[in-house]
Design a protein around this motif. Structure first.
Motif, mmCIF file in Angstrom:
data_model
loop_
_atom_site.group_PDB
_atom_site.id
_atom_site.type_symbol
_atom_site.label_atom_id
_atom_site.label_comp_id
_atom_site.label_asym_id
_atom_site.label_seq_id
_atom_site.Cartn_x
_atom_site.Cartn_y
_atom_site.Cartn_z
ATOM 1 N N TYR A 53 12.538 -28.732 -2.432
ATOM 2 C CA TYR A 53 13.884 -29.052 -1.984
ATOM 3 C C TYR A 53 14.167 -30.553 -1.992
ATOM 4 N N GLY A 54 13.227 -31.320 -2.461
ATOM 5 C CA GLY A 54 13.415 -32.761 -2.543
ATOM 6 C C GLY A 54 13.077 -33.498 -1.254
ATOM 7 N N GLN A 55 12.508 -32.795 -0.278
ATOM 8 C CA GLN A 55 12.139 -33.426 0.985
ATOM 9 C C GLN A 55 10.860 -34.245 0.806
ATOM 10 N N LEU A 56 10.854 -35.401 1.386
ATOM 11 C CA LEU A 56 9.703 -36.290 1.295
ATOM 12 C C LEU A 56 8.678 -35.953 2.369
ATOM 13 N N HIS A 57 7.413 -35.874 1.973
ATOM 14 C CA HIS A 57 6.308 -35.629 2.892
ATOM 15 C C HIS A 57 5.200 -36.623 2.589
ATOM 16 N N TYR A 58 4.538 -37.079 3.627
ATOM 17 C CA TYR A 58 3.391 -37.954 3.458
ATOM 18 C C TYR A 58 2.133 -37.146 3.764
ATOM 19 N N CYS A 59 1.190 -37.179 2.844
ATOM 20 C CA CYS A 59 -0.049 -36.425 3.006
ATOM 21 C C CYS A 59 -1.226 -37.307 2.626
ATOM 22 N N VAL A 60 -2.340 -37.074 3.287
ATOM 23 C CA VAL A 60 -3.565 -37.790 2.951
ATOM 24 C C VAL A 60 -4.223 -37.063 1.779
ATOM 25 N N ASP A 61 -4.466 -37.801 0.710
ATOM 26 C CA ASP A 61 -5.162 -37.259 -0.454
ATOM 27 C C ASP A 61 -6.648 -37.225 -0.115
ATOM 28 N N GLU A 62 -7.149 -36.027 0.174
ATOM 29 C CA GLU A 62 -8.534 -35.871 0.639
ATOM 30 C C GLU A 62 -9.546 -36.312 -0.412
ATOM 31 N N THR A 63 -9.257 -36.089 -1.676
ATOM 32 C CA THR A 63 -10.167 -36.512 -2.739
ATOM 33 C C THR A 63 -10.291 -38.032 -2.756
ATOM 34 N N LEU A 64 -9.156 -38.709 -2.683
ATOM 35 C CA LEU A 64 -9.173 -40.171 -2.668
ATOM 36 C C LEU A 64 -9.845 -40.687 -1.404
ATOM 37 N N ARG A 65 -9.595 -40.044 -0.271
ATOM 38 C CA ARG A 65 -10.219 -40.464 0.991
ATOM 39 C C ARG A 65 -11.740 -40.367 0.898
ATOM 40 N N ARG A 66 -12.236 -39.278 0.358
ATOM 41 C CA ARG A 66 -13.684 -39.106 0.198
ATOM 42 C C ARG A 66 -14.265 -40.130 -0.770
ATOM 43 N N ARG A 67 -13.530 -40.422 -1.828
ATOM 44 C CA ARG A 67 -14.004 -41.423 -2.790
ATOM 45 C C ARG A 67 -14.095 -42.796 -2.142
ATOM 46 N N LEU A 68 -13.114 -43.145 -1.306
ATOM 47 C CA LEU A 68 -13.142 -44.430 -0.610
ATOM 48 C C LEU A 68 -14.292 -44.491 0.392
ATOM 49 N N GLU A 69 -14.524 -43.398 1.104
ATOM 50 C CA GLU A 69 -15.649 -43.350 2.047
ATOM 51 C C GLU A 69 -16.978 -43.488 1.314
ATOM 52 N N THR A 70 -17.117 -42.812 0.175
ATOM 53 C CA THR A 70 -18.344 -42.897 -0.616
ATOM 54 C C THR A 70 -18.561 -44.312 -1.124
ATOM 55 N N LYS A 71 -17.505 -44.954 -1.569
ATOM 56 C CA LYS A 71 -17.606 -46.338 -2.047
ATOM 57 C C LYS A 71 -18.015 -47.265 -0.911
ATOM 58 N N LEU A 72 -17.468 -47.051 0.282
ATOM 59 C CA LEU A 72 -17.832 -47.868 1.437
ATOM 60 C C LEU A 72 -19.305 -47.673 1.786
ATOM 61 N N ILE A 73 -19.781 -46.450 1.782
ATOM 62 C CA ILE A 73 -21.192 -46.191 2.078
ATOM 63 C C ILE A 73 -22.087 -46.863 1.046
ATOM 64 N N THR A 74 -21.706 -46.786 -0.221
ATOM 65 C CA THR A 74 -22.478 -47.428 -1.289
ATOM 66 C C THR A 74 -22.568 -48.931 -1.062
ATOM 67 N N LYS A 75 -21.455 -49.547 -0.704
ATOM 68 C CA LYS A 75 -21.435 -50.991 -0.473
ATOM 69 C C LYS A 75 -22.195 -51.369 0.794
ATOM 70 N N ILE A 76 -22.161 -50.523 1.799
ATOM 71 C CA ILE A 76 -22.922 -50.784 3.027
ATOM 72 C C ILE A 76 -24.401 -50.818 2.712
ATOM 73 N N LEU A 77 -24.869 -49.832 1.958
ATOM 74 C CA LEU A 77 -26.301 -49.749 1.649
ATOM 75 C C LEU A 77 -26.759 -50.847 0.702
ATOM 76 N N ALA A 78 -25.844 -51.379 -0.124
ATOM 77 C CA ALA A 78 -26.184 -52.464 -1.043
ATOM 78 C C ALA A 78 -26.078 -53.838 -0.382
ATOM 79 N N PHE A 79 -25.480 -53.890 0.823
ATOM 80 C CA PHE A 79 -25.256 -55.166 1.510
ATOM 81 C C PHE A 79 -26.581 -55.775 1.956
ATOM 82 N N GLU A 80 -26.768 -57.037 1.636
ATOM 83 C CA GLU A 80 -27.982 -57.754 2.028
ATOM 84 C C GLU A 80 -27.632 -58.824 3.051
ATOM 85 N N ILE A 81 -28.361 -58.820 4.142
ATOM 86 C CA ILE A 81 -28.169 -59.836 5.174
ATOM 87 C C ILE A 81 -29.212 -60.918 4.935
ATOM 88 N N ALA A 82 -28.711 -62.119 4.742
ATOM 89 C CA ALA A 82 -29.620 -63.234 4.424
ATOM 90 C C ALA A 82 -30.298 -63.774 5.640
#
Length: 82
Positions: A53-82
């Motif tokens: 009907y042309g009504q606008l809805h905002y939804c969380v894209d679960e696939t994209l959310r999971r991809r962002l979480e996975t990327k964050l976990i990858t970067k956390i584990l690769a992070f080196e503290i000097a």
């Protein structure tokens, strides 16, 4: 425009010991980091959708959310503290 005080900005930071533990692979610490960034990840993965009907809805894209979480976990584990 209001400036945030130093104390208010500091309250939003993750403690160093959590970051260190997460970078060493502690699962509980990784969950704390993910919880900290949960709102930001949700806002980044929010999509505008229109129904038949042309009504606008905002939804969380679960696939994209999971991809962002996975990327964050990858970067956390690769992070080196000097």
């Amino acid at each position: 425009m209001k400036k945030k005080s130093k104390h208010a900005r500091k309250a939003n930071l993750l403690p160093f010991h959590i970051i260190k533990a997460a970078s060493e692979g502690d699962i509980e610490a990784i969950h704390v980091v993910l919880k900290h960034y949960e709102g930001y990840i949700a806002s980044l993965s929010t999509r505008r959708l229109y129904d038949e009907y042309g009504q606008l809805h905002y939804c969380v894209d679960e696939t994209l959310r999971r991809r962002l979480e996975t990327k964050l976990i990858t970067k956390i584990l690769a992070f080196e503290i000097a």
